[in-house]
Design a protein around this motif. Sequence first.
Motif, PDB file in Angstrom:
ATOM      1  N   ALA A  14       0.871  -0.893  -0.247  1.00 60.06           N
ATOM      2  CA  ALA A  14      -0.224   0.006  -0.263  1.00 60.06           C
ATOM      3  C   ALA A  14       0.668   1.045   0.114  1.00 60.06           C
ATOM      4  O   ALA A  14       1.135   2.325  -0.885  1.00 60.06           O
ATOM      5  CB  ALA A  14      -1.090   0.401   1.089  1.00 60.06           C
ATOM      6  N   VAL A  15       2.061   0.757   0.891  1.00 61.74           N
ATOM      7  CA  VAL A  15       2.909   2.393   0.620  1.00 61.74           C
ATOM      8  C   VAL A  15       3.557   2.191  -0.378  1.00 61.74           C
ATOM      9  O   VAL A  15       3.740   3.735  -0.632  1.00 61.74           O
ATOM     10  CB  VAL A  15       3.880   2.484   2.133  1.00 61.74           C
ATOM     11  CG1 VAL A  15       5.114   3.560   1.880  1.00 61.74           C
ATOM     12  CG2 VAL A  15       3.400   1.930   3.356  1.00 61.74           C
ATOM     13  N   LEU A  16       3.907   1.788  -1.395  1.00 60.51           N
ATOM     14  CA  LEU A  16       4.407   1.993  -2.403  1.00 60.51           C
ATOM     15  C   LEU A  16       3.330   2.360  -3.758  1.00 60.51           C
ATOM     16  O   LEU A  16       4.192   2.815  -4.988  1.00 60.51           O
ATOM     17  CB  LEU A  16       5.108   0.286  -2.607  1.00 60.51           C
ATOM     18  CG  LEU A  16       6.586  -0.004  -2.262  1.00 60.51           C
ATOM     19  CD1 LEU A  16       7.040  -1.585  -2.725  1.00 60.51           C
ATOM     20  CD2 LEU A  16       7.496   1.078  -2.128  1.00 60.51           C
ATOM     21  N   ALA A  17       1.647   1.682  -3.258  1.00 56.79           N
ATOM     22  CA  ALA A  17       1.310   2.536  -4.549  1.00 56.79           C
ATOM     23  C   ALA A  17       0.943   3.621  -4.102  1.00 56.79           C
ATOM     24  O   ALA A  17       1.082   4.277  -5.626  1.00 56.79           O
ATOM     25  CB  ALA A  17      -0.006   1.201  -4.027  1.00 56.79           C
ATOM     26  N   VAL A  18       1.129   4.139  -3.130  1.00 58.78           N
ATOM     27  CA  VAL A  18       0.844   5.326  -2.592  1.00 58.78           C
ATOM     28  C   VAL A  18       1.457   6.436  -3.053  1.00 58.78           C
ATOM     29  O   VAL A  18       1.834   7.839  -3.722  1.00 58.78           O
ATOM     30  CB  VAL A  18       0.185   5.878  -1.226  1.00 58.78           C
ATOM     31  CG1 VAL A  18       0.607   7.578  -0.576  1.00 58.78           C
ATOM     32  CG2 VAL A  18      -0.836   5.483  -0.820  1.00 58.78           C
ATOM     33  N   VAL A  22       1.799   9.550  -5.463  1.00 61.15           N
ATOM     34  CA  VAL A  22       2.309  10.355  -5.614  1.00 61.15           C
ATOM     35  C   VAL A  22       3.492  10.781  -6.647  1.00 61.15           C
ATOM     36  O   VAL A  22       3.332  11.913  -7.060  1.00 61.15           O
ATOM     37  CB  VAL A  22       2.444  11.024  -3.863  1.00 61.15           C
ATOM     38  CG1 VAL A  22       3.595  12.180  -3.808  1.00 61.15           C
ATOM     39  CG2 VAL A  22       1.624  10.723  -3.498  1.00 61.15           C
ATOM     40  N   TRP A  23       4.501  10.352  -6.648  1.00 62.27           N
ATOM     41  CA  TRP A  23       5.464  10.486  -7.686  1.00 62.27           C
ATOM     42  C   TRP A  23       4.600  10.463  -9.400  1.00 62.27           C
ATOM     43  O   TRP A  23       4.808  11.962 -10.234  1.00 62.27           O
ATOM     44  CB  TRP A  23       6.395   9.210  -7.716  1.00 62.27           C
ATOM     45  CG  TRP A  23       7.409   9.836  -8.822  1.00 62.27           C
ATOM     46  CD1 TRP A  23       8.480  10.550  -9.115  1.00 62.27           C
ATOM     47  CD2 TRP A  23       7.541   9.013 -10.027  1.00 62.27           C
ATOM     48  NE1 TRP A  23       9.586   9.902  -9.969  1.00 62.27           N
ATOM     49  CE2 TRP A  23       8.901   9.651 -10.675  1.00 62.27           C
ATOM     50  CE3 TRP A  23       6.276   7.905 -11.031  1.00 62.27           C
ATOM     51  CZ2 TRP A  23       8.897   9.442 -12.431  1.00 62.27           C
ATOM     52  CZ3 TRP A  23       6.636   7.930 -12.290  1.00 62.27           C
ATOM     53  CH2 TRP A  23       7.977   7.893 -13.094  1.00 62.27           C
ATOM     54  N   ALA A  24       4.010  10.130  -9.274  1.00 67.29           N
ATOM     55  CA  ALA A  24       3.493  10.950 -11.333  1.00 67.29           C
ATOM     56  C   ALA A  24       2.779  11.522 -11.219  1.00 67.29           C
ATOM     57  O   ALA A  24       2.557  12.440 -11.344  1.00 67.29           O
ATOM     58  CB  ALA A  24       1.388   9.335 -11.488  1.00 67.29           C
ATOM     59  N   VAL A  25       2.121  11.785 -10.111  1.00 67.58           N
ATOM     60  CA  VAL A  25       1.172  12.947 -10.209  1.00 67.58           C
ATOM     61  C   VAL A  25       2.253  14.184 -10.280  1.00 67.58           C
ATOM     62  O   VAL A  25       2.081  15.487 -10.697  1.00 67.58           O
ATOM     63  CB  VAL A  25       0.233  13.590  -9.312  1.00 67.58           C
ATOM     64  CG1 VAL A  25      -0.863  13.938  -8.903  1.00 67.58           C
ATOM     65  CG2 VAL A  25      -0.788  12.010  -8.769  1.00 67.58           C
TER      66      VAL A  25
END
Length: 88
Positions: A14-18, A22-25
Amino acid sequence: MLQDVSIVQQIGVAVLAVATVVWAVGLVRMMRRDRYEGPFDAEAWGQAPSLRALPAQQGPPRNETVELTADERAAFAGLVRQFGEGRN
């Protein structure tokens, strides 16, 4: 299937997905903010910050030459012949 995965692993995913979202945005926002007409847009090019840590470039680098002795020229010619033989 989720019962075979520990809670720590689920939290890690979950942390990696978030972090990925955030990085992509952030990347998309940065690319949109810095977008200009093209790579050769003179106005945007003039406004680009200069690299102050690098010395000013006066032009193309000067050619440096070193005079070789006759023995050095002969040795170099021998190397050229030796490497040239492998290409035939």
